[in-house]
Design an enzyme around this catalytic site. Structure first.
Site, PDB file in Angstrom:
ATOM      1  N   TYR A 144       0.851  -1.187   0.000  1.00 38.56           N
ATOM      2  CA  TYR A 144       0.000   0.000   0.000  1.00 38.56           C
ATOM      3  C   TYR A 144       0.885   1.234   0.000  1.00 38.56           C
ATOM      4  O   TYR A 144       1.825   1.331   0.790  1.00 38.56           O
ATOM      5  CB  TYR A 144      -0.887   0.008   1.246  1.00 38.56           C
ATOM      6  CG  TYR A 144      -1.792   1.219   1.352  1.00 38.56           C
ATOM      7  CD1 TYR A 144      -2.823   1.422   0.436  1.00 38.56           C
ATOM      8  CD2 TYR A 144      -1.615   2.156   2.364  1.00 38.56           C
ATOM      9  CE1 TYR A 144      -3.655   2.531   0.531  1.00 38.56           C
ATOM     10  CE2 TYR A 144      -2.452   3.267   2.466  1.00 38.56           C
ATOM     11  CZ  TYR A 144      -3.468   3.447   1.545  1.00 38.56           C
ATOM     12  OH  TYR A 144      -4.296   4.540   1.645  1.00 38.56           O
ATOM     13  N   ASP A 239       9.247   2.900   0.046  1.00 36.00           N
ATOM     14  CA  ASP A 239       8.182   3.581   0.765  1.00 36.00           C
ATOM     15  C   ASP A 239       8.333   3.204   2.242  1.00 36.00           C
ATOM     16  O   ASP A 239       7.932   2.120   2.665  1.00 36.00           O
ATOM     17  CB  ASP A 239       6.816   3.162   0.222  1.00 36.00           C
ATOM     18  CG  ASP A 239       5.672   3.818   0.985  1.00 36.00           C
ATOM     19  OD1 ASP A 239       5.945   4.561   1.953  1.00 36.00           O
ATOM     20  OD2 ASP A 239       4.505   3.587   0.611  1.00 36.00           O
ATOM     21  N   LYS A 267       3.843   9.335   8.831  1.00 39.79           N
ATOM     22  CA  LYS A 267       3.542   8.740  10.133  1.00 39.79           C
ATOM     23  C   LYS A 267       4.444   9.265  11.262  1.00 39.79           C
ATOM     24  O   LYS A 267       4.237  10.368  11.731  1.00 39.79           O
ATOM     25  CB  LYS A 267       3.522   7.219  10.002  1.00 39.79           C
ATOM     26  CG  LYS A 267       2.423   6.808   9.006  1.00 39.79           C
ATOM     27  CD  LYS A 267       1.977   5.379   9.007  1.00 39.79           C
ATOM     28  CE  LYS A 267       0.689   5.268   8.198  1.00 39.79           C
ATOM     29  NZ  LYS A 267       0.707   4.337   7.099  1.00 39.79           N
TER      30      LYS A 267
END
Ligand SMILES: *Cc1c(COP(=O)(O)O)cnc(C)c1O
Length: 427
Positions: A144, A239, A267
């Site tokens: 994702y 990522d 995050k």
């Protein structure tokens, strides 16, 4: 703050917000039941609108590595707030943040801040395409990278849970530019480069995929991808929105000693506020506007409150080096879940690295998306609710990773292990 119960709030929310939530997995569709609302969070604990305390293993989906509402992060935001919330001009925090990221993430020479992980990956891909002057990208099924068009293809938990892995609204012509391959499979990568000569701009991957549960790369696989990108003139993008500063200060690239060309972050670097970033080799980063031809921008990018929160979160990681402690807690949970499922005769594997873990209820060793899908999602739903009813909150999907914070150390982790064991016994 509010006198409404979760049930009342959700009923109102559903009238006003699609599905009652601002991000789909929060709706509990894959585990059944209705979500609870949280009115406050401190340390390892969430307090719901119904005044229940829950030990939290979602950690706001990764950012809260120091636990919720840490006094130092709160103080940093308060101090920044005194000076104003947004200036629309460069501010000193942005320089300090860039210095920290460049110092700590091995492959990053220059970095650009944005407002979410989705923006970071979307922009990194545009940059890779602009730099290589090629259009196609390679991604892996189950990875994702946020919800931009090129990347919302076989994208793991959120999409999986809702049964449409390829979202409506993504034009087939866009999707054709994305080559989707199985993770941990070398032949698929060589074949894709051979089938698209001189056309692949980049490979983007979660170096430890953690959005269909947790999948670890087989030995040598990341080095193989590095080699393939170098020899084919493609940009390698890690990522690390989830793994950056979570598995080590320098992310997976520090642990595995692989230097990607570009890295995306998010995050943890926002300290609980909305932040993303992408960075990498200066030669590539200098293709960004205003110095280069690749456009990317953001009204609130480098926001002083978000920078202040993130800078403090990163400094605390530098000072405290919490990774061995976090890993001990991760192993404690892994051992607990393995022995409980074994005693109960339920086939299970518990991949774990540092403060990330997941539970697959299947005998298959998970190495890619297809094997992850073999987990018994219905049984996970029962386990989830058994935990929740006794005070442990896990991600509400069989296809998510769980997170531990430094605030779990001590009684919270011990209590959580007891509850998880009981929950397995009750299945
Ligand atoms: C969460 C996540 C994203 C998206 O970040 P948002 O801030 O939710 O847009 C991208 N990549 C990975 C690996 C993630 O875990």
């Amino acid at each position: 703050m509010t006198l409404m119960t979760s049930e009342q709030l959700f009923a109102r929310a559903r009238q006003l917000i699609p599905g009652g939530v601002n991000s789909p997995v929060r709706a509990f569709r894959s585990v059944g039941g209705a979500p609870f609302f949280v009115k406050s969070a401190t340390g390892a604990t969430l307090t719901t609108a119904d005044d229940r305390d829950l030990i939290d293993f979602v950690c706001t989906w990764g950012p809260a590595i120091h636990g919720h509402n840490h006094p130092r992060i709160k103080a940093a935001i308060a101090e920044a707030l005194d000076h104003g919330t947004s200036f629309g001009t460069p501010n000193p925090y942005e320089v300090e943040m860039a210095e920290l990221i460049v110092a700590l993430v091995p492959s990053i020479e220059k970095v650009r801040m944005c407002n979410s992980g989705t923006e970071a990956t979307m922009s990194a891909i545009r940059l890779a395409r602009g730099f290589t002057r090629r259009d196609k990208i390679i991604k892996f099924s189950g990875c994702y990278h946020g919800h931009s068009d090129s990347l919302l293809i076989k994208a793991g938990s959120g999409a999986l849970t809702h049964g449409n892995p390829d979202s409506a609204g993504v034009p087939a012509s866009f999707a054709r530019e994305t080559v989707v391959l199985p993770f941990n499979n070398r032949d698929a990568v060589t074949a894709a480069f051979a089938a698209n000569p001189g056309q692949i701009a980049c490979i983007i991957l979660e170096p430890y995929p953690a959005n269909v549960g947790l999948i670890l790369p087989e030995p040598g696989y990341l080095a193989f991808l590095r080699e393939q990108c170098t020899s084919n003139g493609a940009v390698l993008i890690f990522d690390e929105v989830m793994t950056g500063f979570r598995v080590a200060k320098g992310g997976v690239q520090e642990i595995e000693r692989i230097k990607p060309d570009l890295t995306t972050l998010g995050k943890i670097i926002g300290g609980g506020l909305p932040v993303g970033a992408f960075g990498g080799r200066a030669e590539i980063m200098d293709n960004l506007a205003p110095v280069g031809p690749v456009y990317q921008a953001g009204t609130l990018s480098g926001n002083p409150l978000a920078m202040a929160a993130g800078i403090t979160a990163l400094k605390m990681l530098k000072e405290e080096e919490p990774y061995p402690r976090l890993d001990r807690m991760g192993r404690q949970i892994r051992d607990t879940l393995l022995s409980a499922t074994r005693a109960k005769g339920i086939p299970a594997t518990v991949p774990q690295t540092g403060s990330m873990f997941s539970l697959y209820l299947s005998p298959t060793l998970v190495r890619d998306y297809a094997t992850a899908l073999q987990t018994d999602a219905k049984l996970f739903g029962k386990f989830f609710h058994a935990c929740l009813s006794k005070g442990v909150y896990l991600p509400p999907s069989a296809f998510e990773a769980c997170f531990i914070s430094t605030a779990h150390e001590g009684s919270a982790i011990d209590r959580a292990c007891e509850i998880m064991s009981d929950a397995v016994r009750s299945l």
